[in-house]
Structures are given as structure tokens and as C-alpha cells.
Enzyme design. Structure first.
Site, short mmCIF file in Angstrom:
data_model
loop_
_atom_site.label_atom_id
_atom_site.label_comp_id
_atom_site.label_asym_id
_atom_site.label_seq_id
_atom_site.Cartn_x
_atom_site.Cartn_y
_atom_site.Cartn_z
N ASP A 349 0.83 -1.20 -0.01
CA ASP A 349 -0.05 0.06 0.06
C ASP A 349 0.87 1.19 0.22
O ASP A 349 2.07 1.16 0.26
CB ASP A 349 -0.91 0.03 1.17
CG ASP A 349 -1.82 1.12 1.42
OD1 ASP A 349 -2.37 1.53 0.38
OD2 ASP A 349 -1.80 1.69 2.61
N LYS A 350 0.36 2.54 -0.37
CA LYS A 350 1.12 3.47 -0.17
C LYS A 350 1.03 4.24 0.75
O LYS A 350 2.01 4.28 1.72
CB LYS A 350 0.94 4.42 -1.47
CG LYS A 350 1.83 5.31 -1.64
CD LYS A 350 1.23 6.73 -2.65
CE LYS A 350 0.31 7.60 -2.09
NZ LYS A 350 0.92 8.63 -1.21
N GLU A 453 -2.35 20.77 1.32
CA GLU A 453 -2.93 22.32 1.45
C GLU A 453 -2.70 22.67 3.09
O GLU A 453 -2.16 23.96 3.46
CB GLU A 453 -4.42 22.33 1.28
CG GLU A 453 -4.62 23.18 0.17
CD GLU A 453 -6.21 23.48 -0.24
OE1 GLU A 453 -6.84 23.00 0.78
OE2 GLU A 453 -6.36 24.50 -1.10
N LYS A 517 -2.90 29.27 -7.44
CA LYS A 517 -1.83 28.31 -7.29
C LYS A 517 -2.33 26.91 -8.06
O LYS A 517 -3.38 26.50 -8.17
CB LYS A 517 -1.36 27.74 -5.76
CG LYS A 517 -2.62 27.04 -4.96
CD LYS A 517 -2.37 26.81 -3.71
CE LYS A 517 -3.55 26.10 -3.05
NZ LYS A 517 -3.33 25.89 -1.52
#
Lengths: 1150, 350
Positions: A349-350, A453, A517
Site C-alpha cells: 500500500d502507499k 494544503e 496556485k
């Protein structure tokens, strides 16, 4: 709190677990009514026994094991006097021992299950009963109960959100225990009940019916390949046993017919035996009894003991202990250890596994100046590990103490008042969708919807641009201590196509400015041409950042004329309320305004990898283990991580990306990938060998022999097609030809399917590693499941076989523990079969000389104790402690791992070699004493060739030979090995003399018939010469063969052991990793984990507390469809579709 | 699943550390001896073993060669007797026969007389267990519970003493040796005690306790094939009678194989036999009681001396020589292979 007595006539239709639609009629807060349906109680029960049922149930279960039943059957056979060739205790002692050990283990396991059940069941909840809130344990919660939950409480049932103290019935839940994701998820109460205040929920499924318990499925009992092989071999041995029995039975019939008949005057047949044939039949069973030791009962128990030992070594390993999370590694399953030494495929899994799921603002480029490089005192770029002190943010009372930055020059620039830097951070503090919460003065919490963010806003906060609070219309920022409130005019929200977001704000001075952005590819095109020079510099910086595996964003701004804005905003308003093509029109307007922007700079965010991930991956790759990343994340994120953990490199010949949406597209893409790989290898390799390969073997092997490094990235929808029955082989071939495979946006089910696919076609051992509930299916499917522990989520850990808290421990688990386990288990098995064949086959040879009468060669006590006392501990010690090369070497030479993958150390061939050795030993063991004893007399002329002396001689030489053999097999003599080996020999002689002592004989003359035998027999030089000869003849050929094998065809491990001295020269180059300097393909990191729709949510003010709303002039805006947007996005979002996302989500679709 | 905002408070900071102990045992770092097969150890072990085996083998062969042994098969020498014994109803008819032989040389030292049997399956499972050691220890036990069947009791319930197939089939020929010295016949003095193991004689076999032996065995009967009851096995010597009779004890120690020899008598080294048996003509006078033809068996009488390694069995010596030779040869082969290989390696390295 007021709660309706009854819910309106609107029954939540819920999908029953298992697929079939089932309607649950639940009346809230009405226990009598709900009890009619006999829903399960909320009591979680994973334990199997209680005190009363333990003995019968456990025995019943144990006798379902074929082996145990077989020994019970033998026991019964032994009670038949005509057959009994051995006393009953020769079988019952080991059997009871085995049953006891297993029972104790089961009891311990169950005790811990009881404990954890109790812990979960006794958690407190507040349940509304009879109109009063009562403290209730979770196990007493019933379907239909209304529950009041407070902040930070655990939820131990599936619940339907009725209302919450947050506005609009919103509720933030953490699903870490389910999927390991630590960011909050939003759930909204159904509108009917949302205005009730306080968080209360309706229990929907309870106990074993919860989604979790349902999804967790039945834990399949995992068996290792050695287990399966062992079972096959035991069956073969059993067949062999029957064959021997048949041969000897025929022998018996013939003997009785030819010889026994004549001998009847001295030895009449037993009562009831009237023919040689029947005698043969009886002797078959008698021989089954005495030869049963070829299928040793202690085999399974010993294997379990060894595995348990290995598991403890894993638990005890200090190098797999994470001090930060205070979690040691844990072997949760004790039956799989040796398979750790055979892993060929790792599915990882990441999030939470490879990465920490922490985004860190790491570098930035402002106005052509790059900040963030770690510098040492001399101003050179410093290497990792010798970091100076982080930048001191103490000037800023609002700073987040956890934030760290290493380059002081950026803060200096802020302090010097560099306008560009100020604007840069101003943008970061304004252009986002983060919500802030200020519990007390100065104690800010950001609820970021994406960690990227959050990182950016936190960075701005620490550099003195503190985002303080927002209302739908304003944003308040503390700029270097000054509170400034900007008017928020518009949020141009993020989506996947735009890959950027903007805000339009009016400063207190009245200037209107757009801050934007977004992804570099998009934004750089939208800049004003005046920025050309700056763009070039920034692009260089971006390349540099990307090369380090950072996620980059470009920041820009644009001043807007008042009149232009008025006009634009008017058009926006119209477009927003347009009945059709609303989104298109909005997009066009957004596009229009985000143009000719001025470049401010770029940010680089580090998606923090877990410690040591790239190194681990590199070593595992060198060990010939293929690593596949299966993640629910988006493709960009996944690829980015692939680069930063060095799975993908720019040296790779090609990275294939499969993103097709239809079957045909996917097939075409896969085909192209394969063709490319084959073309390349055709042009690289010489034509002959290629042609040969092509003609001699199938496509698969050609693909596996491919030159060059390739990688495959495949998307969730493409994967869905690729996993279909007709394409799965094609997909697998392509994927297996690649060095690295990344599957992104996959559902938990797909993860399991991929694992299953490899399991099915590759016949390789697979290992899945993950940390969240979405990895559970994959963890359970793979041969070995590893859970990352020490985090919030425990589902993966609960489903896993091994757990530890850092991905990097995987290399130690596999290369050290797994390798050793495999080696030890193989050595153990070889020796175990050898010693039992050597022991048992002697009876077979003796059968030809004792009229096939099933007379044993040894004393019955020797037979009883041989396997459990005389020879068990040395081989157990070897199985637990043996080491061929020191642990550092297995890290230095990952190739040492290969024999396990190729299954070289214990397979059918090795088994036959062991068996042959055992039989060879048994032949010598019988015939040498036979030759000696034929006409032997003692040195005082008395008889020596008696049965008992023969028995003692053979038994003693057997014990000595197998002890010497174990000494030869043991490569690592610890004090324990010494103790066990010498101790076993000592125990043999001690017990021998005790059994042959006068005292025991006086007590039980009929049981201990060998009285005086040991001291008489073992006093004879002839006997000792016989024993010595037997030992020499049994052992020397083994030494010769082993040495020749070592000399002619040494294994890598042998070489490693031999080259201790020259190893410094060879110290493998693999370990040094390239750190920086790779000019990478740029990967924009913006909002990889960002969802569309949040901007709208903010502008609507729906997610803001009333207190803050009161400050603003809040008017309902036409765009209240945010929740639809959210949901729509969710629906199309593959990553969450299958995750158990809580009750509220489902019920919204009512 | 967690409800609402922020992470939970970290529980119990004061928890005991879960960090594993740093002990050598738990970290698998125990000091250990790591033996390796090196050319030096292997070759030295082979040559040493070879030398050891060869020397032991030569010693054994030399010493067994010094053993003098005479073995006479008398099963057919007394054909009348063997025919007589084929019919078991003639059990109480005596039958004697003589076997002559000549010693060309003196047999010096202790001379032992053995009887040998061939094809007699004393190691058959049912035979081996057919005894009651408790009974032979002089205890009053219910032999019905033992494995003695069918030789436990007579039909009238009288128990057999001793019971079981082994005892019943006891070898009961009597063999006397005569030295024919110039027409005078001298009986060679033979010792009938001291032939069994000390532990057997003193621990394993005991007579039932009573004021005399016949009363001790009162209420029991002899085994069916016996000619006299157990308490009359040796009427001359009280300490060689009953269960502790040496011939009986030796018989009861069953042999490992179907062909075996049991010590019968030792030549008493007195008078002209003080140095052993002088060369000359001898006669065995045999009272032929034990039938062997029925099961196609043979019986022998054997005169033999012993050395430190026992009797005249050459097997062990030969086996040692063979193994010693094999070990030495293997040593040379290994050397050759190793050297050749090293040359090859060196060649490749160039």
C-alpha cells in the site's frame, strides 16, 4: 435533547452484507419492537472456548487433524493383543504430549481473544433508554438504540447519523481504524433529523453484523508451501509405510507357511490363527504399528515449536522496534515464518506504508531564488544526517511548533520585508480551502481537506502570515502580527481538469487581486509574457525539486481592475444560476480570469516517506523480490512516490502508463508495452539467442528475460478490465516483465484480485503490506500479510500475520528472519525425516531375520523416548538457533535470499536424499551388528549374541550416529546447542542405565526386562568397536559428499562464509543510493488528495459554526448544491468506493 | 472509527517500555562456534579415520586368528536318535550317541564348550514375549496374565513352572567330553556354573522362597517338553538348581538371530587340562533329547577359546580393514579432486 419516539414511515433500505438486498425495519428507540426481529447483539465474540467447553471442543478439533486421528487409530490397534507389537504407551505418551502442547497453545490464544473481546465489549457508550441517557457498555447496545456520542469516542457498531452539534448535521469522523487515513471525513445527518442538536446516532448493525465484522470475512487458515509439501510427503511416507507393511506381511505369510509351521512344536500359532495367510494379515497391522515412526507424530509439534521460536525472535528483535511509536514487531501468526524466506512478490500500500501521510513544506522558489536547501556552517549544501538547528520561529507566537524548516535565509527575507516573499506567503495564507479552529487564543487548528494544503498554510503561518479565521465572505490573516481581514470575493475551485485553484480577494486598501496556485504545466502557460526570465529560473528550480521527488506547485497572482471584476462577477453570477451547462460556463469564466498572471514562485512539498523506504526497496529488489504498489491514490501521487522511493527511476527504459477506459484500449496499451519491451530486447540482445529463446519457450519466458528496465503504471478502471478472465494472463505477463508495477486508484477488492492473480499463475509466495482497512482484503489474500502497526488504524494489523511500524523493517523480516526461518526449517525437516527413517527402517531389515514376526529391534522404552527425548532437542535447537551467515551478510548479499524463492533447500529431491541417507544408515545400523553378533561371544566366553544386547548395541549406535549427524548439520553451535546435543547423549545413557537397573526391575519385573543389560553389553570392547564402526561408516560418506559439493559447486552462502576475509573488497556497491542530482520529469503535486467542491462549501458558509456566521452577513447563495458535488465526486472516486466509509454516507442515498 | 476532530490523547505515557530486551539470546547474537568443512579438517579426518580403522582392523584380525575353534554338527550324527525324537511321544526314552574328533594341536588357554542351534527362531516376537519375568523372579504371580500362553497351565489348572514357550523349548541335550588317551578314556572336567551373566544369576532369576526347592515349586508342574521338573535341573548343586540353573538362565536369554550359540560348559583347567585341551582324540557323548529335524534345524557342539574381542568371528576385523581402506582412498580422491579444481580455478583466473 429531543428525539422522536418513532421514525417516520421511511425505512432505511440497507444492503445486507453478502450482497443480497435485505430490508431492515428498525424503529428507533423501541427495543421491544426491534427485538422481534432477533438482530444480533452487539457483543463481539472472537473467542472459541470457555472453561467448560474447552476440553471437549478442543479435543474434538484436535482429532479432526488427520495426524492425531491416525495416532488414535494406532493406539486402538495396539490394544488388540494379537496385533500389538508394541506396548500401548509407546504411542500414548507422544500422543498425550502432542495433544497437551497444542491444547496449552490453543488455551493461551483463546485467553487473549477473551481479553480483547472484553476490552471492546466493555467500552462505554451513552444509550437513550426510556427517554434517559444511560451509560451502557457497547456490547449491550441493540439495533435501533439511539446513542449519544461525544468527541473522541470510539464507535463499535455501524451507526446512522441522526444529528450533530455541528451546523447542518455535519460530523467529522476519523476512519483511521478502518482505512488508516488520519484526515477527517465529513458525514451529514439525513435532513429529517439533522436539526436535533448534539451528536446522536442510531445503531444499525450490531456485533457480528457490522460492516467490519462482515467484511473481515472468515480468516482463511494460511498454510505455507512447506506445510503443503510436508503433507504430501507425509502421505507418500504413509504409502511407503503401507508398502513395507505389505511386503513384510507377505513375508510373514510365506515364512509361517514354510518355516513357522514346522516350528509350531516350540511356538504354536496364536489362538484363532489357523492359516499362514491370516497370520500375515495380522502381521501387517503389527508392522504398521512398529513402523509408524516413519510418520513421526512429533513432526508437527516440533515444526510448531520451531515456528513459535522464530516468532519470538521476531517479537524480540530490537532492530525491528520503533522507538518513536513504541511498537515492537509482532508475529501475529506463528505458522508462516519460513515462508518469509521465500517471498517473490511484495504488494505494498502507499499511504501510511511507504509514506507517512505527512506533507512537509520543504522548499520554495520565490522570485527566482530558491530556499530550503539544508546548509551547513560553510554554506554548502549539507548531507542528510548532519543537519544544523532548524529555523527558530519563536518570534511568532502563533507558529506551529511542529513545523520545521532548515533554511534561515527565507525567514530573513521575510523579516527584511522582501515584497515578493511577503506576497508569496500571503498567497499561501489566502488561497486555500482550509478551515481553522481556535480553541483558545493562539491555539490554532487547521482542518485541511488535503494534507498538501495543510502543509502550505502551516508554512505561511510559521513565516508570519497566519491564516486565523474565515467567514463565507472574509478571510482574516495575521500578517507579521497585524490582523488584516480580506474580503473573499470568489473561490475558483479546484478540479481535476483545471488543476489549479484561485481566490479573488479585496484587500483592506480596496485592491482586488486574484491569487492562484496550481500545477506547473498549467500555470506556466497562463503567465504574462513578461515573466519569461523568471519562468526559466523557476522552471530550473522546479526540475530540481522534482528530481528530489518533491511535489511542486506554482504560485501566481494577478491584479484585477474594479470594473473588470464587477463585470466578470456579474457574468459569473449569471452562469452560476444558469439552468444548463452550468459547469462549462463557469469553467470558461474561470479560464478567462486566470490569465496573464504574474509568477510569484513555486513550492515544493515533501510527501514524507517512511524512514528508509528507498533503501529497503533497493535491497529487496536486489534480492529478486518484485515490488508492486497498489494504492487508492491518484496516478500522479502514486507515480511521484514511485520516483521518490526509487522504484521508478529516470534511468528506466520506459514507464508504461495504462489508463484505457475500455477493454480494447487496455488490451492495446498492454500489447504495445509488450511489443516495445520485446523490440528492445531484440535489438539489444544478439539475434541468435533471441531466436533460440523464441523457438524453445513460450512468450512468457521471453518477456521475463527482457533486457532493460521497464515499469508499468496502471489505473483503477484499466485494471478492472485487465483483471477480466480473458486478459488477466496478458496483464500478468506484461506486469511481471516490468521491474516495478504501480496500480493506482484501485479498490480494496482489486488489491485482493491482483494478489490473487499473481498467486494463481505465478506459484510464487506473495506478501502484502498495508496499514489501513482497505488493505485488509489484500493482506488476507496474500500468502503473508503484514500490517503497519503503531498508528491509529488497527484493522490491517488485526488481519495481518506480522506487524511492525516501519516499512523498512520488511527487509529485516524477510532477509534475516525469513531467510533464517526457511533455512532452519529446511534443515530441520531434512534431519527429521532422516533420523526417523534411520530409526525405523532397522525394523524392516530385522523383519527378514525374525520370521517377519514384527519383533522390534529396540526396547519399547527406547521407541517411546527416541523421538521425544533422545533426538528431539538437538534438532529443535538447530531449528531454532541455526545461522549460516551472520545477519549483516544477508543484508549485504541480498542474493542469499534466492535459494528460498527457488525452493532449493527442501523439496522433493532433497527429501529423497534425506530418505536415502536414512535408509543407508538403517542398513548399516542393522547389518554391521548383525555381522558382528552372528557368532559373537564375550571376552569371558559368555554369550553376547542375545537379543537384548543386540537391541542395546543398535540403539546406542543409532543415538550416537544421529547425534554426530546433527552435530554435522548444526552450523551454529551456541551454548544451547552444546547443552542439548551433549545433554541428549547423556540423557540417553542415563535413562538406559536407569531402565536397566535392578530397582526398576524389582518393582516391575515384566516391564523392565532388560535388567543388567546396559552394564554387561556396554562393557564389551566388541560392542564399542561395532558402534564406532557404524558411526564411521554412516558419517564419513556424508562428510565426503558435503565437502565435495562445497568444493565443486558452492552455494552463495558457503562462499560468503568463506570469504569473510576478502569481503571488504567486495563490499557491495548496491548499498550506496543515489540521493540527488537526478533531473526528473516534473510532477506537480497540487491537490493530489484534493476534492472538488470544497470552495463552494466554504462560500456557502455551511460548514461554519453559527458563532462565526453571526459575524458575517450571510445570505444564502444559489449554489447550495455542494453536497451533491461532493457526493458526485465521491461516487466517481474509485478509491473510496469500496472503503467502509461509515453509515452516514450510505444512508444519504436513501 | 473515531468520531470528530483531532487525535486521541496518547494513552498511558508511563507505560512500561515495550522495547525488547537487548540480550544476546533474544537478539540471536549468542556466541557460537561455527564449524566449517575445510580441506584441512576433511582430509585429516579421513586419513585419521582410515589409519584408525586399519589399525583396529589389523589388530582384530590378528587376534581372532589366534582363536582356536572346533565346531561339530551332530544333528545327523545320531540318526537313530533324531528319528526317535521326531515322535514326541518318545520323550522319555533315552537316546545316546557319540561323536569322535581329533585335535591335531593343543588348544591352549580357557576352552569353552558351546552348543549351537541353527534355524531356531528365538527372536520371533511371540517367542520373545512368551515368558513371565515375575515368575522367574520367584514371585507368586498369576501367569495367566502374562504372555506365556499356551504354555501357562495344564488342563487341570496346574501352572507350569517356568511358563512360556522359551522355557518349554529349553535345550536339554547333555554333552560330555572324553579324552581318549592311549585306550584309557578320561572325562574332561567341565564347569557348569559361572557361565551366565552375573546380573542374570543374581538379580534377574530367583527361586521362590521356601525351606527347600521342591516345596517351593509345590503346586506347579514342569513344562510339557521337559523331562524333569525345574527343581531337579541340577540336583548336585543347590545354587545351580531351579530358576537359577545356569543352563536355564542362558537359554532364557534369547538370541538375536535364528542361528546362535550358547555357552554350555567351560573346561576346568585341572590335571592334564591345566593348559587347555591337549592334542589327541576326543569323544562327545551326547544324550540326544532336543529334536531339531522337525523344524529343519541343525545343532552343533563347539569348542573354542576367546580373546579380548570375543570369539572367532572375523567380520569386525574385515569390516574395519575395508572401511579403513575406503576412508583412506576417499581421502586421496578428495585430495585429487581438490587439487585439480584448484588448478582449474587458477587457470581461469589467469
Amino acid at each position: 435533547m429531543t428525539v422522536p419516539r418513532e421514525m417516520p414511515e421511511k425505512w432505511p433500505r440497507v444492503r445486507a452484507p453478502g450482497g443480497a438486498e435485505e430490508e431492515r425495519r428498525v424503529r428507533a428507540n423501541a427495543r421491544e419492537y426491534n427485538e422481534k426481529f432477533q438482530y444480533a447483539s452487539n457483543c463481539i465474540k472472537t473467542s472459541k472456548y470457555n472453561i467448560v467447553t474447552f476440553l471437549p471442543v478442543n479435543l474434538f478439533e484436535q482429532f479432526q487433524e488427520v495426524a492425531n486421528t491416525y495416532f488414535l487409530f494406532l493406539l486402538i490397534l495396539q490394544l488388540i493383543p494379537q496385533i500389538s507389537s508394541l506396548s500401548w504407551f509407546t504411542t500414548i505418551v507422544p500422543l498425550v504430549l502432542v495433544l497437551t502442547i497444542t491444547a496449552v497453545k490453543d488455551a493461551t490464544d483463546d485467553y487473549f481473544r477473551h481479553k480483547s473481546d472484553n476490552q471492546v465489549n466493555n467500552r462505554q457508550s451513552q444509550v437513550l433508554i426510556g427517554g434517559v441517557l444511560r451509560q451502557e457498555q457497547w456490547m449491550n447496545v441493540r439495533v435501533g438504540d439511539i446513542i449519544k456520542l461525544e468527541n473522541n469516542q470510539f464507535v463499535a457498531a455501524d451507526l446512522l447519523l441522526l444529528s450533530s452539534s455541528e451546523p447542518h448535521g455535519l460530523c467529522y469522523i476519523e476512519t483511521a481504524e478502518l482505512d488508516g487515513e488520519t484526515n477527517m471525513k465529513v458525514r451529514q445527518a439525513i435532513p429529517v433529523t439533522s436539526e436535533l442538536g448534539d451528536t446522536s446516532k442510531l445503531a444499525r448493525f450490531d456485533g457480528p453484523d457490522t460492516k467490519l465484522m462482515q467484511n473481515s470475512g472468515r480468516t482463511k487458515f494460511k498454510r505455507t508451501s512447506i506445510d503443503r509439501l510436508m503433507n504430501t510427503l507425509v502421505l507418500w511416507i504413509f504409502g511407503f509405510l503401507v508398502c513395507m507393511g505389505v511386503i513384510l506381511a507377505i513375508g510373514n505369510a510365506i515364512w509361517e507357511h514354510e518355516v513357522g509351521v514346522c516350528f509350531q512344536i516350540y511356538l504354536p500359532w496364536d489362538e484363532g490363527v489357523h492359516s499362514a495367510f491370516f497370520s500375515g494379515f495380522l502381521s501387517f497391522w503389527s508392522y504398521i504399528i512398529i513402523l509408524n515412526t516413519v510418520v513421526p507424530i512429533s513432526l508437527y509439534v516440533s515444526v510448531e515449536v520451531i515456528r513459535l521460536g522464530h516468532s519470538y525472535f521476531i517479537n524480540w528483535d530490537k532492530k525491528m522496534y520503533c522507538a518513536k511509536r513504541r511498537t515492537p514487531a509482532e508475529a501475529r501468526t506463528t505458522t508462516l515464518n519460513e515462508e518469509l524466506g521465500q517471498v517473490e512478490y511484495i504488494f505494498s500500500d502507499k499511504t501510511g506504508t511507504l509514506t507517512q501521510n505527512i506533507m512537509v513544506f520543504s522548499k520554495c522558489s520565490v522570485n527566482g531564488h530558491s530556499y530550503g536547501d539544508v546548509q551547513d556552517v560553510l554554506g554548502h549544501k549539507a548531507e542528510l544526517g548532519e543537519r544544523p538547528e532548524p529555523v527558530d520561529f519563536s518570534f511568532n507566537p502563533l507558529a506551529d511548533l511542529r513545523f520545521q524548516f532548515w533554511d534561515p535565509s527565507l525567514l530573513e527575507a521575510v523579516k527584511l520585508g522582501d515584497p515578493h516573499v511577503h506576497e508569496f506567503f500571503r498567497l499561501l495564507s489566502l488561497c486555500h480551502t482550509v478551515m481553522s479552529e481556535e480553541k483558545s487564543e493562539g491555539e490554532l487548528f487547521y482542518k485541511a481537506q488535503s494534507p498538501d494544503e495543510g502543509a502550505l498554510v502551516t508554512a505561511a503561518r510559521n513565516f508570519g502570515f497566519v491564516f486565523r479565521s474565515r467567514t463565507p465572505k472574509t478571510i482574516t490573516v495575521h500578517e507579521l502580527g497585524r490582523a488584516i481581514t480580506y474580503q473573499l470575493l470568489a473561490i475558483l475551485d479546484f478540479n481535476n481538469i483545471r488543476k489549479r485553484m484561485s481566490v479573488i480577494v479585496r484587500s483592506p486598501e480596496g485592491k482586488i487581486r486574484l491569487y492562484c496556485k496550481g500545477a506547473d504545466t498549467i500555470l506556466l502557460e497562463r503567465l504574462h509574457p513578461i515573466n519569461q526570465d523568471l519562468t526559466n529560473v523557476t522552471t530550473d528550480h522546479l526540475n530540481e525539486y522534482a528530481g528530489e521527488g518533491l511535489r511542486t506547485l506554482v504560485l501566481a497572482y494577478k491584479d484585477l481592475e474594479e470594473s473588470y471584476y464587477e463585470d466578470w462577477s456579474e457574468r459569473l453570477h449569471r452562469a452560476g444560476s444558469a439552468p444548463e451547462a452550468r459547469e462549462d460556463r463557469l469553467a470558461r469564466l474561470y479560464d478567462e480570469v486566470e490569465h496573464d498572471m504574474m509568477l510569484l514562485g513555486a513550492t515544493a512539498i515533501e510527501d514524507k516517506l517512511q524512514q528508509g523506504v528507498p533503501e529497503t526497496i533497493a535491497i529487496l529488489t536486489l534480492a529478486n523480490i518484485k515490488i508492486w504498489v497498489l494504492t487508492g491514490d491518484k496516478q500522479e501521487t502514486a507515480v511521484n512516490i514511485g520516483y521518490s522511493c526509487k522504484m521508478l527511476t529516470d534511468d528506466m527504459t520506459e514507464v508504461f502508463v495504462v489508463t484505457g477506459h475500455t477493454v480494447l484500449e487496455v488490451r492495446e496499451e498492454l500489447r504495445k508495452a509488450r511489443e516495445k519491451m520485446m523490440d528492445a530486447s531484440r535489438s539489444m540482445g544478439n539475434g541468435f539467442s533471441y531466436q533460440e529463446k523464441l523457438s524453445s519457450s513460450k512468450l512468457t519466458s521471453v518477456l521475463e528475460a527482457i533486457a532493460g528496465e521497464y515499469a508499468l503504471v496502471i489505473n483503477g478502471h484499466s485494471l478492472a478490465h485487465a483483471l477480466e478472465a480473458d486478459m488477466e494472463v496478458e496483464f500478468l505477463e506484461t506486469a511481471c516483465a516490468c521491474k516495478a508495477v504501480i496500480c493506482c486508484r484501485v479498490t480494496p477488492l482489486q488489491k485482493a484480485q491482483v494478489v490473487e492473480l499473481v498467486k494463481k499463475y505465478k506459484k510464487a509466495v506473495t506478501l502484502a503490506i498495508g496499514d489501513g482497512a482497505n488493505d485488509v482484503s489484500m493482506i488476507k489474500t496474500a500468502h503473508i500479510g503484514v500490517g503497519i502497526s503503531g498508528q491509529e488504524g488497527i484493522q490491517a494489523v488485526l488481519a495481518s500475520d506480522y506487524s511492525f511500524s516501519q516499512f523498512k523493517f520488511l527487509q529485516r523480516l524477510l532477509l534475516v528472519h525469513g531467510r533464517w526461518s526457511y533455512l532452519r526449517m529446511c534443515k530441520f525437516l531434512c534431519y527429521f525425516f532422516y533420523k526417523n527413517f534411520a530409526f525405523t527402517m532397522v525394523h524392516f531389515w530385522f523383519g527378514f531375520f525374525c520370521g517377519f514376526s514384527a519383533q522390534t529391534v529396540y526396547d519399547q522404552y527406547f521407541i517411546t523416548l527416541y523421538n521425544i527425548v533422545y533426538t528431539s532437542l538437538p534438532v529443535l535447537a538447530m531449528g531454532v538457533f541455526d545461522q549460516d551467515v551472520p545477519e549483516q551478510r544477508s543484508m549485504e548479499y541480498p542474493k542469499l535470499y534466492e535459494p528460498g524463492q527457488l525452493n532449493l533447500l527442501f523439496n522433493k529431491r532433497e527429501f529423497f536424499i534425506c530418505i536415502a541417507q536414512g535408509i543407508y544408515t538403517s542398513v548399516l545400523m542393522f547389518f554391521i551388528p548383525y555381522g558382528v553378533f552372528a557368532d559373537a561371544t564375550r571376552d569371558d566366553g559368555a554369550q553376547l549374541a542375545d537379543y537384548q544386547s543386540f537391541a542395546v548395541t543398535v540403539a546406542t549406535s543409532l543415538v550416537i550416529v544421529v547425534s554426530v549427524q546433527i552435530g554435522l548439520d548444526t552450523g551454529f553451535w551456541t551454548a544451547i546447542n552444546h547443552f542439548f546435543i551433549w545433554g541428549s547423549l547423556a540423557a540417553y545413557f542415563a535413562i538406559l542405565f536407569a531402565m536397566h537397573s535392578d530397582g526398576l526391575f524389582q518393582m516391575f519385573p515384566n516391564q523392565f526386562r532388560f535388567v543388567g543389560n546396559a552394564q554387561n553389553t556396554l562393557a564389551q570392547p566388541t560392542v564399542w568397536l561395532t558402534i564406532a564402526l557404524t558411526t564411521v561408516v554412516c558419517i564419513m560418506p556424508v562428510v565426503a559428499f558435503r565437502f565435495l559439493k562445497l568444493d565443486l559447486k558452492p552455494e552463495l552462502s558457503d562462499t560468503v562464509r568463506y570469504t569473510q576475509l576478502v569481503r571488504k573488497k567486495q563490499k557491495t556497491q548496491h548499498r550506496c543510493m543515489r540521493r540527488v542530482g537526478r533531473v526528473g520529469s516534473r510532477r506537480s503535486g497540487y491537490a493530489f488528495s484534493h476534492q472538488e467542491g470544497f470552495g463552494e462549501l466554504i462560500m456557502s458558509g455551511k460548514n461554519m459554526r453559527l458563532s462565526s456566521l453571526a459575524l458575517s452577513s450571510f445570505t444564502a447563495r444559489p449554489s447550495a448544491g455542494w453536497i451533491e458535488t461532493l457526493r458526485k465526486k465521491k461516487g466517481s472516486d474509485g478509491s473510496t468506493a469500496g472503503s467502509p466509509s461509515g453509515a452516514a454516507d450510505k444512508t444519504l442515498k436513501v | 472509527m473515531k468520531n470528530k476532530t483531532s487525535s486521541p490523547p496518547r494513552e498511558g505515557e508511563a507505560r512500561p517500555s515495550r522495547c525488547p530486551d537487548n540480550s544476546a539470546f533474544k537478539q540471536q547474537k549468542l556466541p557460537a562456534w561455527k564449524p566449517q568443512l575445510t580441506i584441512a579438517t576433511v582430509l585429516s579426518s579421513f586419513f585419521l579415520t582410515g589409519a584408525f580403522c586399519l589399525s583396529v582392523g589389523v589388530c582384530l584380525i590378528l587376534s581372532t586368528n589366534s582363536v582356536r575353534e572346533i565346531q561339530i554338527d551332530y544333528s545327523d550324527k545320531c540318526s537313530d536318535c533324531s528319528k526317535l525324537r521326531e515322535n514326541s511321544s518318545n520323550w522319555n526314552k533315552e537316546c545316546h550317541c557319540s561323536v569322535n574328533f581329533m585335535l591335531k594341536e593343543d588348544i591352549l588357554g580357557d576352552v569353552f564348550m558351546y552348543y549351537g542351534l541353527q534355524n531356531f527362531y528365538q527372536n520371533h516376537r511371540r517367542y520373545v514375549i512368551s515368558r513371565s519375568d515375575a515368575q522367574l523372579l520367584g514371585r507368586n504371580v498369576n501367569i495367566q496374565k502374562s504372555y506365556c500362553a499356551p504354555f501357562t497351565t495344564y488342563r487341570n489348572g496346574t501352572p507350569m513352572a517356568p511358563c512360556g514357550a522359551i522355557a518349554n523349548s529349553m535345550f536339554n541335550d547333555t554333552i560330555d567330553l572324553f579324552y581318549n588317551l592311549k585306550s584309557s578314556v578320561i572325562q574332561v572336567p567341565l564347569l557348569k556354573t559361572g557361565n551366565s551373566w552375573w546380573t542374570d544369576k543374581n538379580v534377574k532369576f530367583r527361586n521362590p522362597k521356601s525351606y527347600n526347592l521342591s516345596s517351593a515349586f509345590a503346586g506347579t508342574a514342569r513344562p510339557p517338553y521337559w523331562q524333569k521338573p525345574v527343581y531337579l535341573l541340577d540336583e548336585e548343586d543347590e545354587r545351580n538348581n531351579g530358576y537359577i540353573n545356569d543352563d536355564f538362565i542362558i537359554w532364557m536369554r534369547v538370541s538375536a538371530f535364528a542361528t546362535f550359540r550358547n555357552l554350555y560348559r567351560r573346561v576346568s583347567r585341572i590335571r592334564q587340562f591345566a593348559d587347555g585341551l591337549p592334542a589327541g582324540n576326543y569323544t562327545f557323548r551326547i544324550s540326544y533329547n532336543f529334536p531339531v529335524t522337525k523344524f529343519k534345524g541343525r545343532k552343533y557342539v563347539i569348542l573354542s577359546t576367546v580373546v579380548w574381542s570375543g570369539g572367532s568371528n572375523p567380520f569386525l576385523g574385515i569390516a574395519y580393514v575395508v572401511s579403513g581402506t575406503a576412508a583412506t582412498l576417499t581421502g586421496f580422491v578428495i585430495t585429487a579432486i581438490h587439487l585439480k579444481l584448484r588448478k582449474k580455478k587458477a587457470y581461469f583466473q589467469k
